[in-house]
Write a protein that holds these residues in place. Structure first.
Motif, PDB file in Angstrom:
ATOM      1  N   ALA A  13      -9.558 -48.890 -19.313  1.00  0.00           N
ATOM      2  CA  ALA A  13     -10.076 -48.106 -21.354  1.00  0.00           C
ATOM      3  C   ALA A  13     -11.624 -47.228 -21.028  1.00  0.00           C
ATOM      4  N   GLY A  14     -12.263 -47.409 -19.946  1.00  0.00           N
ATOM      5  CA  GLY A  14     -13.336 -47.199 -19.757  1.00  0.00           C
ATOM      6  C   GLY A  14     -13.667 -46.451 -19.003  1.00  0.00           C
ATOM      7  N   LEU A  15     -12.628 -45.915 -18.262  1.00  0.00           N
ATOM      8  CA  LEU A  15     -12.298 -44.329 -17.684  1.00  0.00           C
ATOM      9  C   LEU A  15     -11.429 -43.739 -18.278  1.00  0.00           C
ATOM     10  N   LEU A  16     -10.449 -44.161 -19.193  1.00  0.00           N
ATOM     11  CA  LEU A  16      -9.738 -43.448 -19.231  1.00  0.00           C
ATOM     12  C   LEU A  16     -10.696 -42.530 -20.683  1.00  0.00           C
ATOM     13  N   VAL A  17     -11.492 -42.897 -21.278  1.00  0.00           N
ATOM     14  CA  VAL A  17     -12.313 -43.302 -23.137  1.00  0.00           C
ATOM     15  C   VAL A  17     -13.019 -41.450 -22.038  1.00  0.00           C
ATOM     16  N   LEU A  18     -13.986 -42.184 -21.043  1.00  0.00           N
ATOM     17  CA  LEU A  18     -15.099 -41.846 -20.442  1.00  0.00           C
ATOM     18  C   LEU A  18     -14.552 -39.772 -20.214  1.00  0.00           C
ATOM     19  N   SER A  19     -12.951 -40.218 -19.736  1.00  0.00           N
ATOM     20  CA  SER A  19     -12.110 -39.083 -19.220  1.00  0.00           C
ATOM     21  C   SER A  19     -11.810 -38.406 -20.502  1.00  0.00           C
ATOM     22  N   ILE A  20     -11.451 -38.618 -21.458  1.00  0.00           N
ATOM     23  CA  ILE A  20     -10.831 -38.265 -22.698  1.00  0.00           C
ATOM     24  C   ILE A  20     -12.930 -37.872 -23.211  1.00  0.00           C
ATOM     25  N   GLY A  21     -13.421 -38.232 -23.701  1.00  0.00           N
ATOM     26  CA  GLY A  21     -15.061 -37.316 -24.120  1.00  0.00           C
ATOM     27  C   GLY A  21     -15.163 -36.851 -23.703  1.00  0.00           C
ATOM     28  N   GLY A  22     -15.405 -36.438 -21.714  1.00  0.00           N
ATOM     29  CA  GLY A  22     -15.380 -35.187 -21.232  1.00  0.00           C
ATOM     30  C   GLY A  22     -14.917 -34.292 -21.317  1.00  0.00           C
ATOM     31  N   LEU A  23     -13.553 -34.139 -21.408  1.00  0.00           N
ATOM     32  CA  LEU A  23     -12.906 -33.353 -21.064  1.00  0.00           C
ATOM     33  C   LEU A  23     -12.534 -32.310 -22.381  1.00  0.00           C
ATOM     34  N   LEU A  24     -13.313 -33.718 -24.241  1.00  0.00           N
ATOM     35  CA  LEU A  24     -13.009 -33.351 -25.156  1.00  0.00           C
ATOM     36  C   LEU A  24     -14.707 -32.088 -25.752  1.00  0.00           C
ATOM     37  N   LEU A  25     -15.652 -32.356 -25.226  1.00  0.00           N
ATOM     38  CA  LEU A  25     -17.137 -32.348 -24.451  1.00  0.00           C
ATOM     39  C   LEU A  25     -16.749 -30.485 -23.851  1.00  0.00           C
ATOM     40  N   HIS A  26     -16.194 -30.605 -22.928  1.00  0.00           N
ATOM     41  CA  HIS A  26     -16.422 -29.476 -21.980  1.00  0.00           C
ATOM     42  C   HIS A  26     -15.503 -28.340 -22.792  1.00  0.00           C
ATOM     43  N   SER A  27     -14.802 -28.853 -23.636  1.00  0.00           N
ATOM     44  CA  SER A  27     -13.136 -27.833 -24.302  1.00  0.00           C
ATOM     45  C   SER A  27     -13.963 -27.192 -25.764  1.00  0.00           C
ATOM     46  N   ARG A  28     -15.379 -27.938 -25.812  1.00  0.00           N
ATOM     47  CA  ARG A  28     -15.985 -27.605 -27.094  1.00  0.00           C
ATOM     48  C   ARG A  28     -17.150 -26.683 -26.890  1.00  0.00           C
ATOM     49  N   ILE A  29     -17.573 -26.994 -25.544  1.00  0.00           N
ATOM     50  CA  ILE A  29     -18.756 -26.141 -25.465  1.00  0.00           C
ATOM     51  C   ILE A  29     -17.660 -24.631 -24.390  1.00  0.00           C
ATOM     52  N   HIS A  30     -17.044 -25.162 -23.161  1.00  0.00           N
ATOM     53  CA  HIS A  30     -16.403 -23.435 -22.882  1.00  0.00           C
ATOM     54  C   HIS A  30     -14.639 -23.659 -23.183  1.00  0.00           C
ATOM     55  N   PRO A  31     -14.896 -23.140 -24.659  1.00  0.00           N
ATOM     56  CA  PRO A  31     -12.904 -23.019 -24.599  1.00  0.00           C
ATOM     57  C   PRO A  31     -12.467 -22.157 -23.938  1.00  0.00           C
ATOM     58  N   VAL A  32     -11.280 -22.510 -23.510  1.00  0.00           N
ATOM     59  CA  VAL A  32     -10.497 -22.084 -22.238  1.00  0.00           C
ATOM     60  C   VAL A  32      -9.784 -20.496 -23.306  1.00  0.00           C
ATOM     61  N   ASP A  33      -9.959 -20.096 -23.876  1.00  0.00           N
ATOM     62  CA  ASP A  33      -9.492 -19.016 -24.594  1.00  0.00           C
ATOM     63  C   ASP A  33     -10.435 -18.426 -24.558  1.00  0.00           C
ATOM     64  N   ARG A  34     -11.956 -18.468 -24.309  1.00  0.00           N
ATOM     65  CA  ARG A  34     -13.090 -16.953 -24.116  1.00  0.00           C
ATOM     66  C   ARG A  34     -13.318 -16.985 -23.119  1.00  0.00           C
ATOM     67  N   ASN A  35     -12.776 -17.589 -21.662  1.00  0.00           N
ATOM     68  CA  ASN A  35     -12.926 -17.314 -19.884  1.00  0.00           C
ATOM     69  C   ASN A  35     -11.636 -18.190 -19.954  1.00  0.00           C
ATOM     70  N   SER A  36     -10.611 -17.493 -18.341  1.00  0.00           N
ATOM     71  CA  SER A  36      -9.824 -18.145 -18.106  1.00  0.00           C
ATOM     72  C   SER A  36     -10.952 -18.505 -16.677  1.00  0.00           C
ATOM     73  N   SER A  37     -11.454 -18.656 -16.182  1.00  0.00           N
ATOM     74  CA  SER A  37     -12.650 -20.118 -15.366  1.00  0.00           C
ATOM     75  C   SER A  37     -12.507 -20.493 -16.143  1.00  0.00           C
ATOM     76  N   ASN A  38     -12.625 -21.534 -17.585  1.00  0.00           N
ATOM     77  CA  ASN A  38     -12.592 -22.313 -18.291  1.00  0.00           C
ATOM     78  C   ASN A  38     -11.505 -22.962 -17.727  1.00  0.00           C
ATOM     79  N   PHE A  39     -10.052 -22.556 -17.159  1.00  0.00           N
ATOM     80  CA  PHE A  39      -8.530 -23.902 -17.215  1.00  0.00           C
ATOM     81  C   PHE A  39      -9.191 -24.368 -15.903  1.00  0.00           C
ATOM     82  N   VAL A  40      -9.680 -24.145 -14.662  1.00  0.00           N
ATOM     83  CA  VAL A  40      -9.590 -25.343 -13.814  1.00  0.00           C
ATOM     84  C   VAL A  40     -11.080 -26.472 -14.324  1.00  0.00           C
TER      85      VAL A  40
END
Length: 165
Positions: A13-40
């Motif tokens: 559960a901790g691993l999953l929550v950290l992973s989801i939080g990291g993806l959400l944080l990254h999506s907020r700071i570096h949205p994929v629609d602004r820069n294609s390098s954010n896809f990786v």
């Protein structure tokens, strides 16, 4: 439920929550629609949410989950460190380094690594409180092995950055 099952489920559960939080944080700071390098990193985040926990569920595939989790952390660390260096704060103070770089994000990412390592170690080395941990530090699956790979990936990334500007 046994202590082993409970401990593993809490760590998962901790691993999953950290992973989801990291993806959400990254999506907020570096949205994929602004820069294609954010896809990786977005794809890496999705792998961390879907594939890594699935691999950690089964004893046959737990080593693959451990390695995939570790390398996503190493890649994230190297790329976020590079981003922080490239966008260094104008004034270098302790507060600026702590709050205006991606140091906090890197530390959270390493929290994900250590949760994955705990799952792996508990599954392979057992839950015996008095059992001594043995093995060479530099060999897989110990921390030295990860530090060698962190250094190696960092050097290759740096050389790629220098040679292919």
């Amino acid at each position: 439920m046994t202590v082993r099952t409970y401990t593993k489920s809490m760590l998962m559960a901790g691993l999953l929550v950290l992973s989801i939080g990291g993806l959400l944080l990254h999506s907020r700071i570096h949205p994929v629609d602004r820069n294609s390098s954010n896809f990786v990193p977005a794809i890496t985040g999705i792998l961390s949410i879907l594939i890594v926990p699935l691999l950690f569920l089964f004893r046959k595939t737990i080593a693959y989950g451990y390695v995939l989790n570790g390398f996503t952390v190493i890649i994230g660390t190297v790329t976020m460190a590079h981003f922080s260096i490239a966008h260094w704060p104008a004034q270098t103070t302790v507060q600026a380094v702590l709050l205006n770089t991606l140091l906090a994000d890197i530390l959270m990412l390493w929290g994900k690594f250590f949760v994955g390592k705990a799952i792996f170690d508990l599954e392979f080395f057992g839950y015996d409180a008095v059992k001594e941990k043995k093995g060479q530090t530099i060999r897989y699956p110990n921390m030295g092995w990860w530090f060698v790979h962190l250094a190696g990936v960092s050097v290759v990334y740096y050389l790629g950055h220098i040679l292919w500007r």
